[in-house]
Design a protein around this motif. Structure first.
Motif, PDB file in Angstrom:
ATOM      1  N   ASP A   1       0.836  -1.186   0.000  1.00 47.97           N
ATOM      2  CA  ASP A   1       0.000   0.000   0.000  1.00 47.97           C
ATOM      3  C   ASP A   1       0.880   1.249   0.000  1.00 47.97           C
ATOM      4  O   ASP A   1       1.910   1.298   0.671  1.00 47.97           O
ATOM      5  CB  ASP A   1      -0.899  -0.008   1.232  1.00 47.97           C
ATOM      6  CG  ASP A   1      -1.935   1.093   1.193  1.00 47.97           C
ATOM      7  OD1 ASP A   1      -2.957   0.906   0.528  1.00 47.97           O
ATOM      8  OD2 ASP A   1      -1.699   2.147   1.823  1.00 47.97           O
TER       9      ASP A   1
ATOM     10  N   SER B   1       0.570   4.069   1.396  1.00 51.52           N
ATOM     11  CA  SER B   1       0.784   4.675   2.708  1.00 51.52           C
ATOM     12  C   SER B   1       1.938   4.011   3.446  1.00 51.52           C
ATOM     13  O   SER B   1       2.723   4.683   4.130  1.00 51.52           O
ATOM     14  CB  SER B   1      -0.495   4.595   3.547  1.00 51.52           C
ATOM     15  OG  SER B   1      -0.836   3.257   3.832  1.00 51.52           O
ATOM     16  N   SER B   2       2.071   2.694   3.304  1.00 52.73           N
ATOM     17  CA  SER B   2       3.167   1.982   3.968  1.00 52.73           C
ATOM     18  C   SER B   2       4.518   2.389   3.383  1.00 52.73           C
ATOM     19  O   SER B   2       5.512   2.496   4.106  1.00 52.73           O
ATOM     20  CB  SER B   2       2.974   0.468   3.832  1.00 52.73           C
ATOM     21  OG  SER B   2       1.838   0.036   4.548  1.00 52.73           O
TER      22      SER B   2
ATOM     23  N   ILE C   1       5.260   5.999   4.709  1.00 52.47           N
ATOM     24  CA  ILE C   1       5.670   5.954   6.120  1.00 52.47           C
ATOM     25  C   ILE C   1       7.033   5.284   6.254  1.00 52.47           C
ATOM     26  O   ILE C   1       7.894   5.737   7.030  1.00 52.47           O
ATOM     27  CB  ILE C   1       4.610   5.212   6.959  1.00 52.47           C
ATOM     28  CG1 ILE C   1       3.313   6.023   7.004  1.00 52.47           C
ATOM     29  CG2 ILE C   1       5.121   4.949   8.374  1.00 52.47           C
ATOM     30  CD1 ILE C   1       2.137   5.287   7.616  1.00 52.47           C
TER      31      ILE C   1
ATOM     32  N   SER D   1      -8.643   4.740  -4.261  1.00 53.40           N
ATOM     33  CA  SER D   1      -8.697   4.236  -2.887  1.00 53.40           C
ATOM     34  C   SER D   1      -9.546   2.973  -2.793  1.00 53.40           C
ATOM     35  O   SER D   1     -10.661   2.917  -3.308  1.00 53.40           O
ATOM     36  CB  SER D   1      -9.276   5.315  -1.963  1.00 53.40           C
ATOM     37  OG  SER D   1      -9.453   4.809  -0.662  1.00 53.40           O
TER      38      SER D   1
ATOM     39  N   ALA E   1      -3.214  -0.043   6.910  1.00 54.38           N
ATOM     40  CA  ALA E   1      -3.398   1.237   6.233  1.00 54.38           C
ATOM     41  C   ALA E   1      -4.801   1.796   6.390  1.00 54.38           C
ATOM     42  O   ALA E   1      -4.985   2.983   6.704  1.00 54.38           O
ATOM     43  CB  ALA E   1      -3.052   1.082   4.751  1.00 54.38           C
TER      44      ALA E   1
ATOM     45  N   ASN F   1      -5.492   3.236   9.777  1.00 56.97           N
ATOM     46  CA  ASN F   1      -4.811   4.511   9.973  1.00 56.97           C
ATOM     47  C   ASN F   1      -5.568   5.677   9.338  1.00 56.97           C
ATOM     48  O   ASN F   1      -5.386   6.836   9.735  1.00 56.97           O
ATOM     49  CB  ASN F   1      -3.400   4.448   9.388  1.00 56.97           C
ATOM     50  CG  ASN F   1      -2.472   3.577  10.202  1.00 56.97           C
ATOM     51  OD1 ASN F   1      -2.694   3.358  11.391  1.00 56.97           O
ATOM     52  ND2 ASN F   1      -1.434   3.051   9.571  1.00 56.97           N
ATOM     53  N   LEU F   2      -6.389   5.381   8.354  1.00 56.42           N
ATOM     54  CA  LEU F   2      -7.136   6.426   7.645  1.00 56.42           C
ATOM     55  C   LEU F   2      -8.502   6.706   8.273  1.00 56.42           C
ATOM     56  O   LEU F   2      -9.278   7.498   7.732  1.00 56.42           O
ATOM     57  CB  LEU F   2      -7.327   6.025   6.178  1.00 56.42           C
ATOM     58  CG  LEU F   2      -6.070   6.044   5.309  1.00 56.42           C
ATOM     59  CD1 LEU F   2      -6.333   5.354   3.981  1.00 56.42           C
ATOM     60  CD2 LEU F   2      -5.602   7.472   5.078  1.00 56.42           C
TER      61      LEU F   2
ATOM     62  N   ARG G   1      -7.064   8.503  -2.444  1.00 54.91           N
ATOM     63  CA  ARG G   1      -5.606   8.390  -2.325  1.00 54.91           C
ATOM     64  C   ARG G   1      -5.101   7.270  -3.200  1.00 54.91           C
ATOM     65  O   ARG G   1      -5.872   6.461  -3.722  1.00 54.91           O
ATOM     66  CB  ARG G   1      -5.235   8.066  -0.876  1.00 54.91           C
ATOM     67  CG  ARG G   1      -5.681   6.654  -0.467  1.00 54.91           C
ATOM     68  CD  ARG G   1      -5.243   6.286   0.932  1.00 54.91           C
ATOM     69  NE  ARG G   1      -5.573   4.899   1.258  1.00 54.91           N
ATOM     70  CZ  ARG G   1      -4.694   3.880   1.206  1.00 54.91           C
ATOM     71  NH1 ARG G   1      -3.447   4.104   0.833  1.00 54.91           N
ATOM     72  NH2 ARG G   1      -5.070   2.657   1.531  1.00 54.91           N
TER      73      ARG G   1
ATOM     74  N   THR H   1      -1.847  12.474  -1.447  1.00 53.46           N
ATOM     75  CA  THR H   1      -1.754  11.237  -0.666  1.00 53.46           C
ATOM     76  C   THR H   1      -0.804  11.414   0.506  1.00 53.46           C
ATOM     77  O   THR H   1      -1.089  10.986   1.634  1.00 53.46           O
ATOM     78  CB  THR H   1      -1.293  10.069  -1.562  1.00 53.46           C
ATOM     79  OG1 THR H   1      -2.240   9.881  -2.617  1.00 53.46           O
ATOM     80  CG2 THR H   1      -1.178   8.780  -0.768  1.00 53.46           C
TER      81      THR H   1
ATOM     82  N   ILE I   1      -1.744  11.081   4.455  1.00 51.88           N
ATOM     83  CA  ILE I   1      -1.036  10.184   5.379  1.00 51.88           C
ATOM     84  C   ILE I   1      -0.439  10.996   6.527  1.00 51.88           C
ATOM     85  O   ILE I   1      -0.464  10.575   7.696  1.00 51.88           O
ATOM     86  CB  ILE I   1       0.069   9.395   4.647  1.00 51.88           C
ATOM     87  CG1 ILE I   1      -0.499   8.624   3.457  1.00 51.88           C
ATOM     88  CG2 ILE I   1       0.769   8.441   5.619  1.00 51.88           C
ATOM     89  CD1 ILE I   1      -1.644   7.721   3.765  1.00 51.88           C
TER      90      ILE I   1
END
Length: 335
Positions: A86, A88-89, A92, A110, A140, A143-144, A214, A302, A306
């Motif tokens: 993903d 986001s991972s 991060i 998304s 993920a 977290n959203l 995203r 995105t 995040i």
């Protein structure tokens, strides 16, 4: 036996062995998925089965993942050359010092969603506070939730999160141990099949319907590999994206190829999962620029999204976390 005849037999035998054995000059490449193989992953498996990697001088090894965070760590620490994770991972992970970069986008839209039992009393998103939500720690979509809550106009802190392993989420939902779960929409066919078998009715809330737009699933590589062997990155992406294009044009045959490698899989489920994958993959951006394209403005949004729920350990700019310099130009629309 005459020497000439014996020599002929030896030559034919050696030629057969050469044809059946991958070239010793082929580049060995490891490719880590984000999770167990399913419809989302038809691209690399079709590319393997159709010989696209072999054509590009690659001996591919595709193996299951244990979540996007784990795959990002593997690629960042050299445990895999490429991976699916993903976005986001990856963002991060980069902020924490992992030398990783996205090189192609698989899911341009998304895919986060909340699935709920209709007999739990949930009828609208306003009913979620006070209910239980099954989720894997750190995933993920979980977290959203704050961004989802803002768009939905609800206080997500009042939703009771029940931590569980990813494989436990669907059974827990169907058993009524939790009122809802958060997951990717590509899991929907599996959820609906389990619900049908149990005589349950399922509803869903898509994060995208509440303003959470995203980048989702991506292909990533280690920065060192990108810098030292850009030609390999091009060849891997060419084969992988051709795999997705071939599967798009030949979905039934693609599912058959997947079933040959994974005979325990449900072809009906895999076909449904891939249909959802295509819907999230072939967007207006993809139609304009080709499969795998990554847009700088959307990547910036995105990153901002995040950053709204996590504290980056260092500044993150779009150019830090993605490149499309090695992406082949493959049209999003096929035959």
């Amino acid at each position: 036996m005459k020497p000439i005849k014996l020599l002929s037999i030896l030559i034919i035998g050696l030629a057969s062995m050469a044809a059946a054995t991958p070239s010793s000059s082929a580049d060995k490449v490891s490719f880590a998925l984000n999770w167990v193989p399913y419809g989302l992953h038809l691209g690399p498996y079709v590319a393997e089965a159709k010989g696209f990697y072999e054509e590009n001088g690659i001996e591919i090894e595709i193996f299951r993942g244990f979540g996007s965070g784990d795959t990002t760590k593997r690629v960042g620490t050299g445990g895999a050359d490429f991976g699916m994770a993903d976005a986001s991972s990856v963002i991060i992970g980069y902020s924490k010092g992992l030398p990783v970069k996205m090189v192609a986008m698989v899911l341009d839209k998304s895919s986060d969603a909340i699935y709920y039992l209709k007999d739990s009393g949930i009828e609208s998103v306003k009913d979620l506070p006070g209910r239980t939500l099954g989720a894997a720690a750190g995933e993920a979509s979980l977290n959203l939730m704050s961004a989802f809550g803002q768009g939905a106009g609800i206080d997500v802190s009042k939703i009771k999160v029940v931590n569980m392993t990813p494989p436990a989420k669907i059974p827990s939902l169907i058993a009524g141990s939790v009122d809802s779960i958060v997951t990717f929409v590509t899991e929907e066919p599996t959820i609906l099949e389990a619900a049908k078998a149990a005589g349950k009715s399922i509803g869903k809330f898509m994060f995208a319907d509440f303003g959470v737009d995203r980048y989702a699933m991506t292909i990533l590589a280690n920065d060192s590999l990108i810098e030292t062997n850009p030609d390999l990155v091009k060849r891997v992406l060419d084969a992988t994206m051709r795999g997705y294009a071939w599967a798009r044009d030949n979905p039934a045959e693609a599912v058959e190829l997947f079933a040959k490698k994974f005979p325990e899989s449900s072809s009906e489920l895999v076909a449904s999962q891939f249909e959802i994958t295509l819907d999230l993959m072939i967007t207006d951006l993809a139609k304009a620029h080709g499969l795998g394209y990554i847009d700088e403005e959307k990547m910036a949004k995105t990153i901002d999204l995040i950053g709204s729920f996590t504290t980056f350990e260092k500044d993150v700019k779009p150019e830090d976390v993605y490149t499309i310099s090695y992406l082949p130009k493959i049209p999003a629309s096929g035959k």
